[in-house]
Scaffold this motif. Structure first.
Motif, PDB file in Angstrom:
ATOM      1  N   ASN A  96       1.635  -1.691   1.849  1.00 57.09           N
ATOM      2  CA  ASN A  96       2.820  -1.784   1.633  1.00 57.09           C
ATOM      3  C   ASN A  96       3.055  -1.889   0.243  1.00 57.09           C
ATOM      4  O   ASN A  96       3.092  -1.689  -0.306  1.00 57.09           O
ATOM      5  N   TYR A  98       6.042  -1.950  -0.863  1.00 61.58           N
ATOM      6  CA  TYR A  98       6.544  -2.168  -2.187  1.00 61.58           C
ATOM      7  C   TYR A  98       6.042  -2.597  -3.442  1.00 61.58           C
ATOM      8  O   TYR A  98       6.237  -3.226  -4.463  1.00 61.58           O
ATOM      9  N   SER A  99       4.588  -2.467  -3.045  1.00 61.12           N
ATOM     10  CA  SER A  99       3.583  -3.246  -3.776  1.00 61.12           C
ATOM     11  C   SER A  99       4.097  -1.913  -4.984  1.00 61.12           C
ATOM     12  O   SER A  99       4.325  -0.719  -5.524  1.00 61.12           O
ATOM     13  N   GLY A 100       3.758  -2.996  -6.810  1.00 63.72           N
ATOM     14  CA  GLY A 100       3.350  -1.850  -7.516  1.00 63.72           C
ATOM     15  C   GLY A 100       4.899  -1.023  -7.852  1.00 63.72           C
ATOM     16  O   GLY A 100       6.058  -1.609  -7.933  1.00 63.72           O
ATOM     17  N   THR A 128       3.852  -2.250   6.093  1.00 66.83           N
ATOM     18  CA  THR A 128       3.680  -3.742   6.621  1.00 66.83           C
ATOM     19  C   THR A 128       5.823  -3.440   6.700  1.00 66.83           C
ATOM     20  O   THR A 128       6.183  -2.954   5.857  1.00 66.83           O
ATOM     21  N   GLU A 129       6.422  -4.552   7.626  1.00 68.74           N
ATOM     22  CA  GLU A 129       7.747  -4.299   7.049  1.00 68.74           C
ATOM     23  C   GLU A 129       7.898  -5.961   6.458  1.00 68.74           C
ATOM     24  O   GLU A 129       9.269  -5.614   6.265  1.00 68.74           O
ATOM     25  N   SER A 130       7.429  -6.603   6.109  1.00 69.48           N
ATOM     26  CA  SER A 130       7.576  -8.021   5.443  1.00 69.48           C
ATOM     27  C   SER A 130       6.925  -8.480   5.183  1.00 69.48           C
ATOM     28  O   SER A 130       5.500  -8.363   5.478  1.00 69.48           O
ATOM     29  N   GLY A 155      -1.194  -4.227  -4.094  1.00 66.75           N
ATOM     30  CA  GLY A 155      -1.432  -5.367  -5.410  1.00 66.75           C
ATOM     31  C   GLY A 155      -2.214  -6.217  -4.903  1.00 66.75           C
ATOM     32  O   GLY A 155      -2.605  -6.927  -3.063  1.00 66.75           O
ATOM     33  N   GLY A 157      -1.432  -9.233  -4.134  1.00 68.35           N
ATOM     34  CA  GLY A 157      -0.738  -9.888  -2.934  1.00 68.35           C
ATOM     35  C   GLY A 157      -1.132  -9.797  -1.693  1.00 68.35           C
ATOM     36  O   GLY A 157      -1.427 -10.440  -0.905  1.00 68.35           O
ATOM     37  N   MET A 158      -1.258  -8.411  -1.383  1.00 68.89           N
ATOM     38  CA  MET A 158      -1.237  -7.715  -0.430  1.00 68.89           C
ATOM     39  C   MET A 158      -2.590  -8.323   0.208  1.00 68.89           C
ATOM     40  O   MET A 158      -3.262  -8.402   0.855  1.00 68.89           O
ATOM     41  N   GLU A 161      -3.388 -10.541   1.627  1.00 68.34           N
ATOM     42  CA  GLU A 161      -2.384 -11.428   2.869  1.00 68.34           C
ATOM     43  C   GLU A 161      -3.698 -11.391   3.728  1.00 68.34           C
ATOM     44  O   GLU A 161      -3.973 -12.088   5.117  1.00 68.34           O
ATOM     45  N   GLY A 198      -0.713  -2.090  -6.863  1.00 70.41           N
ATOM     46  CA  GLY A 198      -0.013  -2.938  -7.424  1.00 70.41           C
ATOM     47  C   GLY A 198      -0.004  -3.459  -8.630  1.00 70.41           C
ATOM     48  O   GLY A 198      -0.221  -2.547  -9.195  1.00 70.41           O
ATOM     49  N   SER A 199       0.932  -4.028  -8.733  1.00 74.74           N
ATOM     50  CA  SER A 199       0.761  -4.291 -10.330  1.00 74.74           C
ATOM     51  C   SER A 199      -0.508  -4.947 -10.952  1.00 74.74           C
ATOM     52  O   SER A 199      -0.395  -4.643 -12.378  1.00 74.74           O
ATOM     53  N   ARG A 263      11.123  -9.576 -10.728  1.00 75.48           N
ATOM     54  CA  ARG A 263      10.265  -8.428  -9.355  1.00 75.48           C
ATOM     55  C   ARG A 263      11.230  -7.308  -9.316  1.00 75.48           C
ATOM     56  O   ARG A 263      10.401  -6.157  -9.854  1.00 75.48           O
ATOM     57  N   ARG A 269       7.256  -6.711 -15.399  1.00 79.27           N
ATOM     58  CA  ARG A 269       7.889  -8.132 -15.131  1.00 79.27           C
ATOM     59  C   ARG A 269       6.623  -9.550 -16.296  1.00 79.27           C
ATOM     60  O   ARG A 269       7.158 -10.415 -16.267  1.00 79.27           O
ATOM     61  N   GLU A 469      -0.062 -16.102  -6.319  1.00 75.31           N
ATOM     62  CA  GLU A 469       1.329 -16.862  -5.300  1.00 75.31           C
ATOM     63  C   GLU A 469       1.421 -18.460  -5.660  1.00 75.31           C
ATOM     64  O   GLU A 469       1.146 -19.283  -6.170  1.00 75.31           O
TER      65      GLU A 469
HETATM   66  N1  LIG Z   1       6.883  -4.900   3.714  1.00 76.76           N
HETATM   67  C1  LIG Z   1       6.605  -5.475   2.385  1.00 76.76           C
HETATM   68  N2  LIG Z   1       8.102  -6.763   2.514  1.00 76.76           N
HETATM   69  C2  LIG Z   1       8.082  -6.984   1.789  1.00 76.76           C
HETATM   70  N3  LIG Z   1       7.191  -8.052   0.697  1.00 76.76           N
HETATM   71  C3  LIG Z   1       5.866  -7.426   1.352  1.00 76.76           C
HETATM   72  C4  LIG Z   1       5.818  -6.560   2.302  1.00 76.76           C
HETATM   73  N4  LIG Z   1       4.304  -6.533   2.526  1.00 76.76           N
HETATM   74  C5  LIG Z   1       3.455  -6.841   2.053  1.00 76.76           C
HETATM   75  N5  LIG Z   1       4.893  -8.134   1.349  1.00 76.76           N
HETATM   76  C6  LIG Z   1       4.294  -8.942   0.447  1.00 76.76           C
HETATM   77  O1  LIG Z   1       4.950  -8.403  -1.618  1.00 76.76           O
HETATM   78  C7  LIG Z   1       4.242  -8.969  -2.452  1.00 76.76           C
HETATM   79  C8  LIG Z   1       3.207  -8.296  -3.699  1.00 76.76           C
HETATM   80  O2  LIG Z   1       2.637  -7.572  -2.853  1.00 76.76           O
HETATM   81  P1  LIG Z   1       1.156  -6.572  -3.258  1.00 76.76           P
HETATM   82  O3  LIG Z   1       1.055  -5.623  -2.769  1.00 76.76           O
HETATM   83  O4  LIG Z   1       0.549  -7.966  -4.221  1.00 76.76           O
HETATM   84  O5  LIG Z   1       2.353  -6.010  -4.833  1.00 76.76           O
HETATM   85  P2  LIG Z   1       2.565  -6.211  -6.725  1.00 76.76           P
HETATM   86  O6  LIG Z   1       1.377  -6.047  -6.888  1.00 76.76           O
HETATM   87  O7  LIG Z   1       3.443  -5.752  -6.935  1.00 76.76           O
HETATM   88  O8  LIG Z   1       2.408  -7.952  -7.034  1.00 76.76           O
HETATM   89  C9  LIG Z   1       3.316  -9.770  -1.221  1.00 76.76           C
HETATM   90  O9  LIG Z   1       3.120 -11.850  -1.413  1.00 76.76           O
HETATM   91  C10 LIG Z   1       2.862  -9.362   0.312  1.00 76.76           C
HETATM   92  O10 LIG Z   1       3.149 -10.479   0.871  1.00 76.76           O
END
Ligand SMILES: Nc1ncnc2c1ncn2[C@@H]1O[C@H](COP(=O)(O)OP(=O)(O)O)[C@@H](O)[C@H]1O
Ligand SMILES: CCCCCCCCCCCCC/C=C/[C@@H](O)[C@H](COP(=O)(O)O)NC(C)=O
Ligand SMILES: [Ca+2]
Length: 515
Positions: A96, A98-100, A128-130, A155, A157-158, A161, A198-199, A263, A269, A469
């Motif tokens: 991911n 965008y994590s952390g 990942t793209e989304s 993190g 969240g990932m 998933e 992650g966070s 976020r 946050r 979530e």
């Molecule tokens: N490429 C992506 N773009 C946007 N969101 C994503 C992507 N890949 C995963 N996610 C979602 O981002 C959210 C946070 O991810 P996570 O890895 O737990 O980071 P953090 O610990 O910063 O919250 C998760 O709910 C995940 O489903």
């Protein structure tokens, strides 16, 4: 070979390779005479434990007289390693980006991929793209037979998933209906690795003792295996989500709801929203019903920590915590004469709560090194249900601060904690008739509560924080599925004096442990 002695366990070797010339001169600089006497060399990488549960990959250079001997050593060592069938050879990696602090890709490429290549692990890497890209890919597209494990870089969240993808795929391949709250689920065959980026990184921290990417990579390479419980969350007869760490209503639900809008702030946050939620000091009314765990699984205040090779988790697995076998369970109202410590009796508690938290594992993380429930177990088939009743701001603050130091956060008059196999919650102001009935086979309604219809369903309710979530329903039913998944980890290893003491109490002998 030179008579410089090193003892290495094969099980702790990462891999062997012929030494590159620059390594010979750089890393072995102090021993230039070796190069002249023994011009050929090979490098063995191995794991070494450092402080605070962190592992590092170290190199030793061995010198040989001729090239053939050198190659033979490298080949023999790597052949031995390939015979270790617990070690993964092919991994599917989801990153991911965008994590952390958005460093997942860098962490993987710079710190993890080089170790995988030393260990001759081949990888398929997907950035990942989304959101839900990894989940849906695992659910429908991947040929699971083509890999030995799945790694997520990100993190909690990932990780969630990947768990949803793998668990759902395993059930659909086995034609198991996830919508049945009583359903026994089929365990997942593949192990999951977490590279923390992650966070909160609570799942990584609680299963390895640290949130260090290199340590996690080494646990994956060694082929470690740690079974883990998974909670299924239902609303009536509809499956909502799985949870492996925290299910929190009230305080943690409100923190999450507020933090999702922030976020852009990154991991801080949670501090911001935490303070805001604390100042709001909202409490929520509702009914909690739960099925206590068997006595042999201890209790949330028994000071027995879950550690590598945990005996409580072993008991949990032996208890045969099959959900479909719950038909003998019956119901007891709070304060009734019913024997509540024995198995099989549901308890019901109504009240006003600042927080309702279910911790299926300790939920230790850098913010709270002992965690929400320091003595919760990773794989015993139970979750620790923490009820924080209405209290003054100051008392609640004292309770929260105790999560960050050594004091007992449960030793407060407004906090109670129960080790449970299943629980349900119904908020008071609900415009639905909340029927908390988890035991279909009993034919008995466990808890029937007709709640007063509230004109505005939005007020008076919090949200559930389910591993980070937000859940769409406040009234939920939760069941713990013992050891449904496995991680590339070994739990937190013993090491401190306190842990050794606890261990000797359990075993009745003075076992010690060398870290
Ligand atoms: N490429 C992506 N773009 C946007 N969101 C994503 C992507 N890949 C995963 N996610 C979602 O981002 C959210 C946070 O991810 P996570 O890895 O737990 O980071 P953090 O610990 O910063 O919250 C998760 O709910 C995940 O489903
Ligand atoms: C006044 C001081 C208050 C300090 C209280 C500290 C308690 C911290 C306990 C944290 C327990 C975290 C459990 C894990 C939750 C994650 O699943 C979730 C999502 O994490 P992610 O964003 O995916 O890394 N994070 C949060 C904060 O809800
Ligand atoms: Ca557990």
């Amino acid at each position: 070979m030179l008579a410089d002695h090193h003892f290495l366990l094969v099980s702790e070797i990462v891999g062997a390779r012929e030494t590159e010339e620059e390594d010979q001169t750089n890393k072995d600089g102090g021993r230039k005479h070796n190069v002249l006497l023994y011009p050929y060399a090979f490098t063995v990488s191995y794991t070494e434990r450092t402080k605070h549960h962190c592992w590092r990959c170290k190199d030793i250079i061995f010198h040989c007289l001729d090239e053939a001997q050198c190659q033979q050593w490298v080949q023999t060592i790597n052949n031995q390693l390939s015979l270790l069938s617990i070690r993964p050879k092919r991994l599917l990696v989801y990153i991911n980006p965008y994590s952390g602090k958005q460093r997942g890709k860098w962490i993987y490429e710079q710190r993890v991929a080089p170790l995988f290549s030393r260990a001759s692990i081949s990888t398929d890497v997907i950035v990942t793209e989304s959101a839900n890209h990894a989940r849906d890919h695992l659910k429908t597209e991947v040929d699971l037979k083509q890999c030995d494990g799945v790694v997520c870089v990100g993190g909690d969240g990932m990780f969630s998933e990947v768990v949803h993808g793998l668990v759902s795929r395993t059930q659909s391949d086995s034609r198991v209906d996830q919508n049945q709250p009583n359903q026994d689920l089929v365990p997942c065959a593949l192990r999951i690795g977490i590279i923390p980026a992650g966070s909160t990184d609570c799942i990584c921290y609680s299963t390895t003792g640290t949130n260090d990417p290199v340590t996690s990579a080494l646990h994956i390479i060694m082929g470690d295996s740690q079974p883990m419980d998974v909670c299924s969350v239902h609303h009536n007869n509809t499956f909502l989500r799985y949870s492996v760490s925290l299910l929190g209503y009230g305080f943690y639900g409100d923190v999450l709801t507020d933090s999702e809008r922030k976020r852009w702030m990154g991991p801080s946050r949670y501090d911001f929203s935490g303070l805001k939620t604390f100042l709001t000091h909202q409490y929520y009314e509702g009914t909690v019903a739960f099925l206590p765990a068997k006595d042999n699984l201890g209790n949330p205040r028994d000071k027995i920590k879950c550690r590598t090779g945990c005996h409580i988790c072993e008991q949990g697995a032996n208890n045969g915590q099959l959900l479909s076998g719950d038909h003998v369970y019956k119901m007891a109202e709070e304060n009734s004469d019913e024997e509540t410590s024995g198995d099989g009796v549901w308890r019901v508690i109504r009240g006003k709560f600042l927080a309702i938290n279910a911790a299926c594992m300790s939920c230790a993380c850098p913010r709270s090194p002992r965690g929400l429930s320091p003595y919760a177990h990773l794989a015993d088939g139970t979750t620790d249900l923490i009820l924080v009743r209405k209290a003054s701001r100051l008392d609640f603050l004292r309770h929260l601060i105790r999560h960050t130091n050594k004091d007992d956060q449960f030793d407060m008059s407004f906090v109670e904690v129960h080790r449970v196999r299943r629980f349900s919650f119904a908020p008071k102001h609900s415009n639905v008739i909340s029927e908390v009935d988890l035991s279909e086979t009993s034919g008995k309604k466990i808890c029937n509560q007709v709640c007063t219809a509230h004109p505005n369903n939005d007020t008076g309710h919090s949200n559930w924080n389910c591993d980070g979530e937000i859940l769409p329903h406040a009234d939920i039913q939760v069941s713990v599925h013992c050891q449904l998944i496995r991680l590339f980890a070994r739990g937190v290893e013993r090491g401190t004096t306190f842990d050794t003491y606890t261990w000797s109490v359990i075993e009745g002998s003075n076992l010690s442990w060398q870290a």
